[in-house]
Design a protein around this motif. Structure first.
Motif, PDB file in Angstrom:
ATOM      1  N   PRO A  47       0.820  -1.215   0.000  1.00 55.61           N
ATOM      2  CA  PRO A  47       0.000   0.000   0.000  1.00 55.61           C
ATOM      3  C   PRO A  47       0.852   1.262   0.000  1.00 55.61           C
ATOM      4  O   PRO A  47       1.924   1.319   0.609  1.00 55.61           O
ATOM      5  N   GLY A  48       0.380   2.290  -0.716  1.00 53.71           N
ATOM      6  CA  GLY A  48       1.022   3.602  -0.724  1.00 53.71           C
ATOM      7  C   GLY A  48       0.182   4.616   0.035  1.00 53.71           C
ATOM      8  O   GLY A  48      -0.709   4.264   0.814  1.00 53.71           O
ATOM      9  N   GLU A  49       0.452   5.916  -0.212  1.00 51.47           N
ATOM     10  CA  GLU A  49      -0.237   6.976   0.520  1.00 51.47           C
ATOM     11  C   GLU A  49      -0.978   7.941  -0.395  1.00 51.47           C
ATOM     12  O   GLU A  49      -1.589   8.905   0.087  1.00 51.47           O
ATOM     13  N   ASN A  50      -0.900   7.743  -1.698  1.00 50.22           N
ATOM     14  CA  ASN A  50      -1.538   8.628  -2.669  1.00 50.22           C
ATOM     15  C   ASN A  50      -1.101  10.088  -2.463  1.00 50.22           C
ATOM     16  O   ASN A  50      -1.908  11.015  -2.473  1.00 50.22           O
ATOM     17  N   LEU A  51       0.207  10.271  -2.310  1.00 49.06           N
ATOM     18  CA  LEU A  51       0.762  11.611  -2.114  1.00 49.06           C
ATOM     19  C   LEU A  51       1.011  12.286  -3.460  1.00 49.06           C
ATOM     20  O   LEU A  51       1.080  11.627  -4.497  1.00 49.06           O
ATOM     21  N   PRO A  52       1.160  13.602  -3.474  1.00 48.71           N
ATOM     22  CA  PRO A  52       1.526  14.289  -4.718  1.00 48.71           C
ATOM     23  C   PRO A  52       2.893  13.808  -5.219  1.00 48.71           C
ATOM     24  O   PRO A  52       3.722  13.319  -4.435  1.00 48.71           O
ATOM     25  N   ILE A  53       3.116  13.957  -6.512  1.00 51.71           N
ATOM     26  CA  ILE A  53       4.439  13.627  -7.068  1.00 51.71           C
ATOM     27  C   ILE A  53       5.475  14.537  -6.397  1.00 51.71           C
ATOM     28  O   ILE A  53       5.333  15.762  -6.409  1.00 51.71           O
ATOM     29  N   PRO A  54       6.540  13.979  -5.809  1.00 52.71           N
ATOM     30  CA  PRO A  54       7.513  14.816  -5.102  1.00 52.71           C
ATOM     31  C   PRO A  54       8.463  15.522  -6.061  1.00 52.71           C
ATOM     32  O   PRO A  54       8.591  15.160  -7.235  1.00 52.71           O
ATOM     33  N   THR A  55       9.108  16.529  -5.537  1.00 53.63           N
ATOM     34  CA  THR A  55      10.164  17.188  -6.304  1.00 53.63           C
ATOM     35  C   THR A  55      11.287  16.194  -6.566  1.00 53.63           C
ATOM     36  O   THR A  55      11.713  15.467  -5.668  1.00 53.63           O
TER      37      THR A  55
END
Length: 435
Positions: free
Chosen positions: A171-179
């Motif tokens: 499972p992931g966290e559905n975070l924004p694409i990081p820099t």
């Protein structure tokens, strides 16, 4: 597994309406006979190569590609996932699945940043096959928190199959694409874990080139890895970390069996090899032919014992076997129409064993070429017709199972104490008659 994809897709979609399922496929690793079935399905589908626009355009068609999977409902969409699952169940190194809510372009840009890694062990920068399904659980488990979030955070989940065919859900966290980072750091302990988990595939590739004779070509890659991985683990235990030494150890194990290294001469070789600069193949050749003949004989005996145990397990599961039967009448009463019955589910019938005469003070024996007899521990009923009419007796089969088809004998004995015994024997018996 197909149903698992369908139910999880519906569950994720209810929470994340923009969800998209992607298959990350390692095109170059797919055998030619499998590529046809895949290309027939994805030929008209959009796909993006991870090697495109990063200076490796000449490898774009052979590198890993990201393919959007349609909603798993209907014949064609389900066919795609079914084919991909079929590939992964034969060779887990070929495909993984990403559940994301991001557009494909920024997602690919992010994944491309993972291709370039710096190894903490020596400070060198390397091309990083992060997408290998064998690596994914290791990276998920061992990466530091910031690196873990950088790699897996943008995903809702990342799925793959291991080489046992089991579905692994990360499972992931559905975070924004990081820099983007300049280079993805790989700590030394993570590097060691990746090396260990990737070693069986490296050894398999080496064996396919150097010792194809020890491989069973009827097996899929996952089945080959299941056979090779225990040998690679034992090689690490002896301090063998080089691919060639591990390959030699595994090849010898495939030839002589898992316990081949128990021979004292080989134990001595493997124990002192860590302190020497000798290769394993040279050390093995130096022990001489006598040792290898002994290793071969021990392997033959172990294989025979393993085959017997497997045969016994199949007989116990079935509940009966066909063996030669001897009827021994140690009484002065003739027995007619002898019958062996069992009410067990695995033995719902009976075996007609014929007639046996009585000769007073001498035991009478007859032989039957083959009859179905329940395994030891099974309750059976022995029926017969004597001078006073029909009779029967309940007994339990005793003794040992034969070691292979065509071996062993069962004995039905009408004893002088008026009891009946049914026994099974792995070896032939020399029946004793009473004087």
């Amino acid at each position: 597994m197909l149903e698992r994809f369908r139910t999880q897709y519906a569950a994720y979609k209810a929470i994340h309406p923009r969800l998209q399922l992607y298959a990350l496929i390692d095109i170059a690793a797919i055998p030619d006979n499998r590529q046809y079935a895949l290309s027939d399905i994805i030929e008209t589908m959009p796909r993006v190569s991870l090697y495109a626009n990063i200076g490796l355009d000449n490898l774009a068609e052979t590198g890993p590609v990201l393919v959007p999977c349609p909603e798993p409902e209907g014949v064609e969409p389900l066919r795609l996932i079914r084919v991909l699952l079929g590939l992964a169940r034969r060779d887990s190194r070929l495909v993984s699945w990403l559940w994301v809510t991001h557009e494909v372009e920024p997602l690919v840009d992010h994944l491309q940043t993972l291709l370039h890694a710096r190894l903490e062990s020596d400070g060198q920068e390397s091309w990083f096959f992060f997408h290998q399904p064998a690596y994914l659980p290791v990276l998920y488990r061992t990466l530091p928190e910031d690196s873990h979030r950088y790699m897996f955070g943008p995903c809702v989940a990342w799925w793959c199959l291991d080489f046992h065919g089991a579905l692994v859900e990360l499972p992931g966290e559905n975070l924004p694409i990081p820099t983007a980072w300049d280079v993805f750091p790989v700590p030394e302990n993570v590097e060691e874990e990746i090396y260990r988990v990737g070693a069986p595939a490296q050894v398999l590739a080496w064996l396919q080139r150097a010792r194809p004779d020890v491989l069973d070509n009827t097996l899929d890659a996952n089945e080959q890895l299941q056979r090779i991985t225990p040998f690679v683990g034992r090689a690490f235990g002896y301090g063998l970390t080089g691919k060639v030494d591990q390959g030699v150890y595994a090849a010898t194990g495939l030839l002589y069996g898992r316990r081949y290294d128990e021979h004292p001469a080989l134990q001595a070789v493997l124990t002192r090899l860590q302190k020497s600069r000798q290769t394993l193949i040279d050390a093995y050749m130096a022990v001489g032919d006598t040792v290898w003949r002994e290793v071969g004989e021990a392997a033959r005996l172990r294989a025979a014992e393993a085959a017997a145990q497997e045969y016994h397990a199949s007989l116990m599961e079935r509940g009966y076997t066909f063996v030669r039967v001897q009827i021994l009448n140690d009484t002065d009463i003739p027995r007619r129409k002898i019958e062996l019955l069992s009410s067990g589910e695995s033995y719902p019938g009976s075996a007609m064993l014929g007639d046996v005469d009585a000769r007073g003070f001498e035991a009478t024996a007859i032989g039957i070429a083959s009859a179905r007899v329940p395994v030891p521990g099974t309750a059976v009923t022995v029926k017969w017709i004597g001078p006073t009419g029909a009779s029967s007796d309940e007994v339990v089969v005793t003794g040992d199972l034969p070691r292979a088809d065509g071996e062993g004998v069962a004995v039905v004995r009408f004893a002088r104490n008026w009891r009946i015994y049914v026994s099974m024997h792995a070896d032939e018996l020399k029946l004793q008659v009473r004087s």
